[in-house]
Design a protein around this motif. Sequence first.
Motif, short mmCIF file in Angstrom:
data_model
loop_
_atom_site.label_atom_id
_atom_site.label_comp_id
_atom_site.label_asym_id
_atom_site.label_seq_id
_atom_site.Cartn_x
_atom_site.Cartn_y
_atom_site.Cartn_z
N PHE A 155 -28.33 2.63 -25.75
CA PHE A 155 -29.10 1.74 -26.09
C PHE A 155 -30.38 2.52 -27.09
O PHE A 155 -30.63 1.61 -27.34
CB PHE A 155 -29.59 1.88 -24.45
CG PHE A 155 -30.35 0.31 -24.62
CD1 PHE A 155 -30.94 -0.30 -24.54
CD2 PHE A 155 -31.11 1.34 -23.93
CE1 PHE A 155 -31.84 -0.71 -24.18
CE2 PHE A 155 -33.06 0.83 -23.76
CZ PHE A 155 -32.97 -0.51 -23.74
N PHE A 158 -30.69 1.25 -29.81
CA PHE A 158 -31.78 0.03 -30.85
C PHE A 158 -32.49 0.44 -29.97
O PHE A 158 -33.82 -0.58 -31.00
CB PHE A 158 -31.22 -0.80 -29.33
CG PHE A 158 -32.11 -1.92 -28.31
CD1 PHE A 158 -32.01 -2.69 -29.65
CD2 PHE A 158 -32.77 -1.96 -27.47
CE1 PHE A 158 -33.37 -3.94 -29.05
CE2 PHE A 158 -34.17 -3.01 -27.48
CZ PHE A 158 -34.02 -3.80 -28.63
N VAL A 159 -33.46 1.29 -29.25
CA VAL A 159 -34.75 1.58 -29.06
C VAL A 159 -35.37 2.68 -30.68
O VAL A 159 -36.73 2.00 -31.16
CB VAL A 159 -34.97 3.58 -27.73
CG1 VAL A 159 -36.43 3.11 -28.14
CG2 VAL A 159 -35.05 2.22 -26.69
N GLU A 162 -35.13 -0.12 -33.37
CA GLU A 162 -36.80 -1.09 -32.91
C GLU A 162 -37.73 -0.49 -33.30
O GLU A 162 -39.05 -0.67 -33.68
CB GLU A 162 -36.93 -1.66 -31.59
CG GLU A 162 -35.71 -2.34 -31.70
CD GLU A 162 -36.18 -3.65 -32.04
OE1 GLU A 162 -36.58 -4.60 -31.65
OE2 GLU A 162 -35.34 -4.34 -32.72
N LEU A 166 -40.44 -1.69 -36.40
CA LEU A 166 -42.07 -1.87 -36.20
C LEU A 166 -42.45 -1.37 -36.92
O LEU A 166 -43.79 -1.82 -37.84
CB LEU A 166 -42.67 -0.90 -35.17
CG LEU A 166 -42.00 -2.54 -33.36
CD1 LEU A 166 -42.88 -1.98 -32.41
CD2 LEU A 166 -42.97 -3.89 -33.58
N ALA A 169 -41.96 -2.30 -40.76
CA ALA A 169 -42.54 -4.04 -40.90
C ALA A 169 -44.49 -3.26 -41.01
O ALA A 169 -44.74 -4.19 -42.23
CB ALA A 169 -42.48 -4.85 -39.97
N ALA A 189 -40.00 -8.09 -40.01
CA ALA A 189 -40.53 -7.92 -38.51
C ALA A 189 -39.36 -8.81 -37.92
O ALA A 189 -38.74 -9.10 -37.25
CB ALA A 189 -42.14 -8.07 -38.25
N ALA A 190 -39.57 -10.09 -38.31
CA ALA A 190 -38.79 -11.41 -37.92
C ALA A 190 -37.21 -10.96 -37.88
O ALA A 190 -36.71 -11.40 -37.09
CB ALA A 190 -38.25 -12.86 -38.33
N SER A 193 -36.38 -8.22 -35.58
CA SER A 193 -36.32 -7.97 -34.23
C SER A 193 -35.09 -9.12 -33.87
O SER A 193 -34.68 -8.98 -32.63
CB SER A 193 -38.13 -9.11 -34.53
OG SER A 193 -37.70 -9.66 -33.13
N LEU A 194 -35.34 -9.93 -34.21
CA LEU A 194 -33.71 -11.20 -34.30
C LEU A 194 -31.86 -10.54 -34.51
O LEU A 194 -31.79 -10.24 -33.12
CB LEU A 194 -33.11 -12.15 -35.01
CG LEU A 194 -34.08 -13.57 -34.86
CD1 LEU A 194 -34.14 -14.14 -35.74
CD2 LEU A 194 -34.12 -13.72 -33.34
N LEU A 197 -31.69 -7.85 -30.87
CA LEU A 197 -31.92 -8.34 -29.80
C LEU A 197 -30.53 -8.90 -30.07
O LEU A 197 -29.71 -8.32 -28.96
CB LEU A 197 -32.52 -9.96 -30.73
CG LEU A 197 -34.07 -9.26 -29.82
CD1 LEU A 197 -34.39 -11.06 -29.94
CD2 LEU A 197 -33.87 -9.00 -27.96
N LEU A 200 -28.99 -5.68 -29.31
CA LEU A 200 -29.08 -5.67 -27.58
C LEU A 200 -27.56 -6.11 -26.94
O LEU A 200 -27.51 -5.75 -26.07
CB LEU A 200 -30.29 -5.79 -27.14
CG LEU A 200 -30.63 -5.62 -25.32
CD1 LEU A 200 -30.19 -4.33 -25.46
CD2 LEU A 200 -31.66 -5.51 -24.98
#
Lengths: 523, 121
Positions: A155, A158-159, A162, A166, A169, A189-190, A193-194, A197, A200
């Motif tokens: 996990f 994942f952080v 991201e 961020l 981008a 970014a799009a 982000s997908l 997820l 995750l």
Amino acid sequence: MNLSCCCSTHSPALAVALPLLGAMLVMLIPAERRPQLRGIVFFLAAALGAFAAISAAGWALALGSCDYVFGAGPAFGLPEGALGRGAAGAVPIRIVFHIDAAGALMLLIAAVTSTAAALYALRSEEGTTALPAFQPLYLLLVAGVYGMVATGDAFNFFVFLEITSLAGAALAACRIDRGLAAEAGLKYAAISSLGGLSYLAGVGLLLARHDLLNIAALSQAIQGGGPSATDYAALGLMALPLAMKAGTVPMHQWTPDTYSRAPHPVSAFLLISSQASLFGLFRVAFTLFGAPVVSTTSLGAFLAVLAALSMFVGVTMAIPQHDVKRLISHHAVSQTGYMLLGASVALAVLGDAEKTAAFGRDALAGSLFHMMNYAIYNGLLFLAAGAVVWRTGKRNLDDMGGLGRAMPVTMLCFGIGALAIAGIPPMSGFASKWVLYESVFRYSPLLAIVAMVVSLLTLASFVKVFQAMFLGPARKHLAEVKEVPLAMAFPMLLLALATIAIGLFPDVVMQRLLLPAADALLK
Amino acid sequence: MNAILTHLPFVIAVTVAIAGLAVVLWRRNLIHVLMGMSLVESAVNLFLVALGYRHDAVAPIYTGLRDGGEGVRMVLPTVQALTLTAIVIGLATTAMMLSLVIVIHRHYGTTDVRDVRRLRE
């Protein structure tokens, strides 16, 4: 050597903490009134973070691996099972950094490139409107990349993923550029982000099935218990977005847009951010799921096809480009194909110990070797091309020409990078491509031939670029162009030197860094 | 009946995720696309929280328990912590993407995905 000896240095944590702290500090300094102080703090944070990363990598290489447990000093001892090898029934709940030889290699790559690009940025971004946002975001990106390669928690990965998404981008967008850079940033970014997820959701599935988040403990549970449908679903959900974030075909469209619109030093370091995703893919495929799960799927063959497509599509898209940074960005897709190729061959033969020993291990080491070289020579190409764009204000190759007389150092550096990317001896690119050709040939001669043809096309493309930029008659509108200042030339020369040094002594690098790294992933 | 109730949160999560993806793929207004992405994000968060839920359990807060909490079951706190983190990250991502859409609208005068393609040229 006991664990506390390694942890007492705190360098794994500092590698992430120093750039993060620097990002906050830089934001507190007013950009207009104190630009120099801001620049010093910015560079110091990047350099100290790199120093901590290198020292953590050194520890890890010396000891075999290095664990750092957050929230527990040596005095408290480790909770049983915190690192996934304790007694049964203990709950491994702490967040740990686990740096093995492979992670150490990635830390070294990130440390060298981030420092070189930060030094370059001191001058190249000076006085631009993007500067106030650029400096903290760059440090965030660096911290995110260190975290991604060092973490031992699914996990936590994942952080950090991201954080890099961020920051990456926002950096790609920070020049605005009549909206073009914002478009590139939004696209990145799009997609990130997908992808994040999806990753995750995969972590959620693994947590539901095994009640664990620690990668080492998870891999024991997955590989010990025999694969289930949940594991396969999680593998797909985790591996595919990471392949996408690394920029492989067919999910590569964001790569040229984002790389070409980002500020030049960011283009050089965004490569490393993509590589951290590729490394995450290796972690998921080799360490987390490993032979019991992967060898019963066709993931290796599937990724090998993606790799071959990436190599070919990348280079064919690059050849007709006129924007120099866009051209190099397309080559980045092609080079990512090489890095994926070796690893996918290793994945394809993972269940077969004999083939792994014969060529799978070499293929993986070749992949890691190419990642290391690519980070250096492609970063160098972005910096050198950026230097030309910075001095001339032109991005289009048709508007350039005869710059070799005015910018000899830049020409030399670009030339070294171009020879390396095309795989010409004695540059580093030749050494890693040779390892890949040899090992991949034994899996599939066709793939090796594709790799060689792509290498020739790459050479052709860079001959054209070099000629268009530096050779030919001097252009009238470029008469005022001068060589870049030392602060920009020095990092380029440093990377050029590294390219040649690695190319001259590939055996040392192979024995000291790459084979241990490949073994750490295969273990 | 009980089996349906147990699986209902997961069915809803998958449905919401598919709906969100459909919006991302087929809507042309960038704001709508971002709304679709928020739907996907909520679906993943719902999935995570649903993983830790137990029918007969209380919220994982120790201080509110009577008698030291003997015999009381709690829902799994790990996934709730994960979800909180994911929500914060999602907020930051959405805010940044919305601000980029504003910048794009200012320069291009449109938020239609068919017109936001100047990089290809």
